[in-house]
Design an enzyme around this catalytic site. Sequence first.
Site, PDB file in Angstrom:
ATOM      1  N   CYS A  49     -11.826  15.543   1.450  1.00 58.04           N
ATOM      2  CA  CYS A  49     -10.856  15.650   2.535  1.00 58.04           C
ATOM      3  C   CYS A  49      -9.500  16.040   1.942  1.00 58.04           C
ATOM      4  CB  CYS A  49     -10.755  14.307   3.255  1.00 58.04           C
ATOM      5  SG  CYS A  49      -9.477  14.246   4.531  1.00 58.04           S
ATOM      6  N   CYS A  52      -6.870  12.972   2.407  1.00 58.85           N
ATOM      7  CA  CYS A  52      -6.934  11.695   1.672  1.00 58.85           C
ATOM      8  C   CYS A  52      -7.755  11.737   0.395  1.00 58.85           C
ATOM      9  CB  CYS A  52      -7.465  10.595   2.585  1.00 58.85           C
ATOM     10  SG  CYS A  52      -9.239  10.669   2.905  1.00 58.85           S
ATOM     11  N   CYS A  98     -13.049  12.630   9.034  1.00 58.74           N
ATOM     12  CA  CYS A  98     -13.116  11.848   7.800  1.00 58.74           C
ATOM     13  C   CYS A  98     -13.089  10.376   8.179  1.00 58.74           C
ATOM     14  CB  CYS A  98     -11.928  12.195   6.910  1.00 58.74           C
ATOM     15  SG  CYS A  98     -11.803  11.177   5.423  1.00 58.74           S
ATOM     16  N   CYS A 101      -9.689   8.504   6.709  1.00 63.12           N
ATOM     17  CA  CYS A 101      -8.333   8.679   7.235  1.00 63.12           C
ATOM     18  C   CYS A 101      -8.298   9.187   8.678  1.00 63.12           C
ATOM     19  CB  CYS A 101      -7.523   9.608   6.340  1.00 63.12           C
ATOM     20  SG  CYS A 101      -8.037  11.339   6.375  1.00 63.12           S
ATOM     21  N   CYS A 123     -20.032  22.519  10.770  1.00 64.32           N
ATOM     22  CA  CYS A 123     -19.126  23.661  10.759  1.00 64.32           C
ATOM     23  C   CYS A 123     -17.732  23.104  10.478  1.00 64.32           C
ATOM     24  CB  CYS A 123     -19.197  24.365  12.112  1.00 64.32           C
ATOM     25  SG  CYS A 123     -18.194  25.842  12.214  1.00 64.32           S
TER      26      CYS A 123
END
Length: 138
Positions: A49, A52, A98, A101, A123
């Site tokens: 991510c 984070c 995510c 976060c 996607c």
Amino acid sequence: MSYEIQKSDAEWRAELTPEEYHVLREAGTERAFTSPLEHADEQPYVYSCRACGAELFESATKFDAQCGWPSFYAPLAEDRVEYIDDRSLGMVRTEVRCARCGSHLGHVFRGEGFPTPTDLRYCINGISLQRRAADPAH
């Protein structure tokens, strides 16, 4: 929802570019075919991510769906992502965020006929991800 990583809007804006902020924190979408991460990898990578740093996907589950965004058929582990019903376009889609976060990553689609073990296509906006070479010891 409560997340391990929680920051104020001002903190997110200070850490992310305007484009990253729009996608990750406002559930935007990057333009199709603009991500250098779109196509399948020739070497092993881990995708984290961008907001984070949580490890989310790996190149072993990445495939070239020719849809304009990076595509994976599974996350590293189910607890790395969360799924939210998205009714924003007058239909029901499944948003992928995510789990650490709460940042928007993209959407997951089922039953499109890709030759993958899961029949899923995650996607994912390339701008939502950071790519690094996978540790060969793992």
